[in-house]
Design a protein around this motif. Sequence first.
Motif, mmCIF file in Angstrom:
data_model
loop_
_atom_site.group_PDB
_atom_site.id
_atom_site.type_symbol
_atom_site.label_atom_id
_atom_site.label_comp_id
_atom_site.label_asym_id
_atom_site.label_seq_id
_atom_site.Cartn_x
_atom_site.Cartn_y
_atom_site.Cartn_z
ATOM 1 N N VAL A 159 0.835 -1.203 0.000
ATOM 2 C CA VAL A 159 0.000 0.000 0.000
ATOM 3 C C VAL A 159 0.870 1.253 0.000
ATOM 4 N N HIS A 160 1.898 1.251 0.821
ATOM 5 C CA HIS A 160 2.801 2.409 0.890
ATOM 6 C C HIS A 160 3.588 2.561 -0.420
ATOM 7 N N GLN A 161 3.919 1.454 -1.046
ATOM 8 C CA GLN A 161 4.621 1.521 -2.329
ATOM 9 C C GLN A 161 3.766 2.214 -3.380
ATOM 10 N N GLU A 162 2.468 1.884 -3.430
ATOM 11 C CA GLU A 162 1.583 2.493 -4.428
ATOM 12 C C GLU A 162 1.421 3.987 -4.182
ATOM 13 N N ILE A 163 1.311 4.392 -2.925
ATOM 14 C CA ILE A 163 1.170 5.817 -2.617
ATOM 15 C C ILE A 163 2.442 6.573 -2.999
ATOM 16 N N TYR A 164 3.590 6.002 -2.673
ATOM 17 C CA TYR A 164 4.859 6.669 -3.005
ATOM 18 C C TYR A 164 5.066 6.712 -4.517
ATOM 19 N N ARG A 165 4.624 5.661 -5.233
ATOM 20 C CA ARG A 165 4.736 5.670 -6.694
ATOM 21 C C ARG A 165 3.895 6.806 -7.286
ATOM 22 N N ALA A 166 2.727 7.030 -6.738
ATOM 23 C CA ALA A 166 1.880 8.133 -7.212
ATOM 24 C C ALA A 166 2.536 9.482 -6.937
ATOM 25 N N ILE A 167 3.177 9.604 -5.771
ATOM 26 C CA ILE A 167 3.868 10.857 -5.428
ATOM 27 C C ILE A 167 5.025 11.101 -6.385
ATOM 28 N N LEU A 168 5.792 10.052 -6.692
ATOM 29 C CA LEU A 168 6.902 10.194 -7.635
ATOM 30 C C LEU A 168 6.411 10.582 -9.026
ATOM 31 N N THR A 169 5.273 10.030 -9.441
ATOM 32 C CA THR A 169 4.716 10.384 -10.754
ATOM 33 C C THR A 169 4.370 11.867 -10.807
ATOM 34 N N LEU A 170 3.758 12.379 -9.770
ATOM 35 C CA LEU A 170 3.444 13.813 -9.704
ATOM 36 C C LEU A 170 4.713 14.653 -9.737
ATOM 37 N N GLN A 211 4.034 18.374 -11.014
ATOM 38 C CA GLN A 211 2.724 18.707 -10.458
ATOM 39 C C GLN A 211 2.841 18.912 -8.949
ATOM 40 N N PRO A 212 1.980 19.725 -8.361
ATOM 41 C CA PRO A 212 2.008 19.910 -6.899
ATOM 42 C C PRO A 212 1.656 18.610 -6.193
ATOM 43 N N ILE A 213 2.231 18.425 -5.016
ATOM 44 C CA ILE A 213 2.009 17.202 -4.237
ATOM 45 C C ILE A 213 1.294 17.568 -2.943
ATOM 46 N N ASP A 214 0.047 17.128 -2.831
ATOM 47 C CA ASP A 214 -0.707 17.279 -1.581
ATOM 48 C C ASP A 214 -1.739 16.168 -1.531
ATOM 49 N N MET A 215 -2.575 16.190 -0.516
ATOM 50 C CA MET A 215 -3.522 15.109 -0.329
ATOM 51 C C MET A 215 -4.468 14.968 -1.526
ATOM 52 N N LEU A 216 -4.956 16.092 -2.046
ATOM 53 C CA LEU A 216 -5.923 16.048 -3.137
ATOM 54 C C LEU A 216 -5.301 15.539 -4.435
ATOM 55 N N THR A 217 -4.084 16.022 -4.749
ATOM 56 C CA THR A 217 -3.453 15.590 -6.010
ATOM 57 C C THR A 217 -3.048 14.119 -5.955
ATOM 58 N N VAL A 218 -2.626 13.650 -4.785
ATOM 59 C CA VAL A 218 -2.268 12.235 -4.650
ATOM 60 C C VAL A 218 -3.511 11.364 -4.811
ATOM 61 N N VAL A 219 -4.609 11.773 -4.186
ATOM 62 C CA VAL A 219 -5.867 11.026 -4.344
ATOM 63 C C VAL A 219 -6.271 10.978 -5.806
ATOM 64 N N GLN A 220 -6.179 12.131 -6.498
ATOM 65 C CA GLN A 220 -6.544 12.180 -7.902
ATOM 66 C C GLN A 220 -5.643 11.269 -8.757
ATOM 67 N N GLN A 221 -4.338 11.254 -8.471
ATOM 68 C CA GLN A 221 -3.406 10.414 -9.221
ATOM 69 C C GLN A 221 -3.696 8.932 -8.995
ATOM 70 N N LEU A 222 -3.991 8.561 -7.746
ATOM 71 C CA LEU A 222 -4.323 7.169 -7.451
ATOM 72 C C LEU A 222 -5.630 6.753 -8.129
ATOM 73 N N ARG A 223 -6.593 7.682 -8.148
ATOM 74 C CA ARG A 223 -7.857 7.387 -8.843
ATOM 75 C C ARG A 223 -7.619 7.217 -10.335
ATOM 76 N N LYS A 224 -6.740 8.039 -10.889
ATOM 77 C CA LYS A 224 -6.405 7.956 -12.310
ATOM 78 C C LYS A 224 -5.755 6.620 -12.648
ATOM 79 N N GLU A 225 -4.964 6.081 -11.733
ATOM 80 C CA GLU A 225 -4.272 4.806 -11.941
ATOM 81 C C GLU A 225 -5.108 3.610 -11.478
ATOM 82 N N SER A 226 -6.348 3.891 -11.035
ATOM 83 C CA SER A 226 -7.246 2.841 -10.527
ATOM 84 C C SER A 226 -6.637 2.114 -9.329
ATOM 85 N N LYS A 227 -5.940 2.862 -8.470
ATOM 86 C CA LYS A 227 -5.298 2.271 -7.299
ATOM 87 C C LYS A 227 -5.833 2.842 -5.984
ATOM 88 N N LEU A 228 -6.823 3.736 -6.063
ATOM 89 C CA LEU A 228 -7.300 4.391 -4.845
ATOM 90 C C LEU A 228 -7.926 3.380 -3.885
#
Length: 526
Positions: A64-75, A80-97
């Motif tokens: 789970v932590h790997q997927e969140i960190y992968r989304a942060i690295l992609t941003l 792109q800015p990195i915060d709670m909303l953008t990370v959630v959006q990136q995970l939703r985009k990757e179908s990993k939320l």
Amino acid sequence: MADPKNTIKPKNTANMAYLNNQLGKLPPQANEVEEAILGALMIEKDAIHVVVDLLQVESFYKPVHQEIYRAILTLFQESQPIDMLTVVQQLRKESKLDVVGGVAQITRLTAAVNSASNIEFHARIVMEQSIKRDLIKVSSEVQKNAFEDSSDVFDLLDYAQQQLFDIAENNVQKSYTDIQSALRKAIEDLENRKDIADGLTGVPSGFTELDRLTAGWQPSDLIILAARPAMGKTAFSLSVARNAAVEFQRPVAFFSLEMSTVQLTNRLLSAEAELESDKIKKGLLANHEWQQLHTRIQRLNQAKIFIDDTPALSVLELRAKARRLKSQHDIQMIIVDYLQLMTAGGTKTAGNREQEIAYISRSLKQLAKELNVPVIALSQLSRAVETRGGDKRPMLSDLRESGSIEQDADMVIFLYRPEYYDITQDESGNSTKDIGEVIVAKHRNGSLDTIPLRFVGKFTKFENLGFRSGGGPVSFGSTLSSGTLTPSSSPTVLGSKVNQPDGLPSNTNNIPPAIPPPPEDGDVPF
């Protein structure tokens, strides 16, 4: 060479039970610290700059932590800015939320921390736990495969060395240096150098004009010494090793993939005692020659020259042996004879030969930087030299099998003997008999030039042009201007027994005199 992971299968059930008990322990981890890092990355925009060089996705233990960190690295990679909303959006985009626990999990991570002030310390904790897990994984695989009688022990050893080196390379990284610290270090080095009377800041070669050009073989440099067969590559490299170890007391490691230790030692004996190599080979020495041999090899006997004649040496083996020699004997220079006989080892042999040579040359450069010593690697030239017309002087394009050799090298030096091609005179009409030219064709940190030396075939050695072995100094010394031999006012004399002809006064302290300063007109670069 096959990968032991794919070719070696454990079968012994008793041993497997033992290993399963060992592997049943909880792997090293720091889940709370991982959560603190992820939360800090989402509440402070600059926190990612601190940990991006320390942590990889696999550094986190929980998927789970790997997927969140992968989304942060992609941003971060997409600026792109990195915060709670953008990370959630990136995970939703990757179908990993949903996989990571939804928005509630992301919110919980950000609520668990107040600042990113300690994020670097936390990142190092996670990195250390990740390294431990990697070590456990590699050691477990090696242990399981070692129980198998069908396992090739040398394949397994090579695999283990490669995996351990990869762990170190991927996790231990050097930090940056600010300009203030770099300037202080540079000034300190300059102050130390001004006290060196002969101007040699590296390992001396023992050849006056060459040392004047290079200031010695410099630490962390990869020097490629290339020539066609029979030009004297091994003879030159042995002369360099002997001069550094005997005259300047610098420990030298010599890795010979072509000749045995006995053959190399016989060459050293011939050069040091100035006895014909054929007589040394056959043992046909007169009584006075035996006396001459025992008298002249005393200094050679005290030199720190370490010879390894392992055939088909791999990069991993070379690296391991060089590190051990550096640790135990503080070697100051490494010579490899020669590069094309080496193997990459491990899975690196899967590509073609050009890719393998590129990997070897790159690894030699990395070894030079790691140990902070010059590495001199001998190399063969292609046959294009022989088919070319004219004087057949080698060029950089003649380097065999890979253009990466030229790219990785800090210096490329060619050996050339006109006499070999029946060229009896140079452009100025001077005799080329027994002349060997050292052509500096690439010099990343200095100028280019061609240095004439005397090749003494019967003793298999090179010496300064101001000497003729056993016959006193020649009638002229030599310097080189624009690649042409021109007479100089006086011969160059070194306090070396190899270069010291009979009848000349020797240096009673066994210390070579300082290299004279260059002429005032600046013709000879220093």
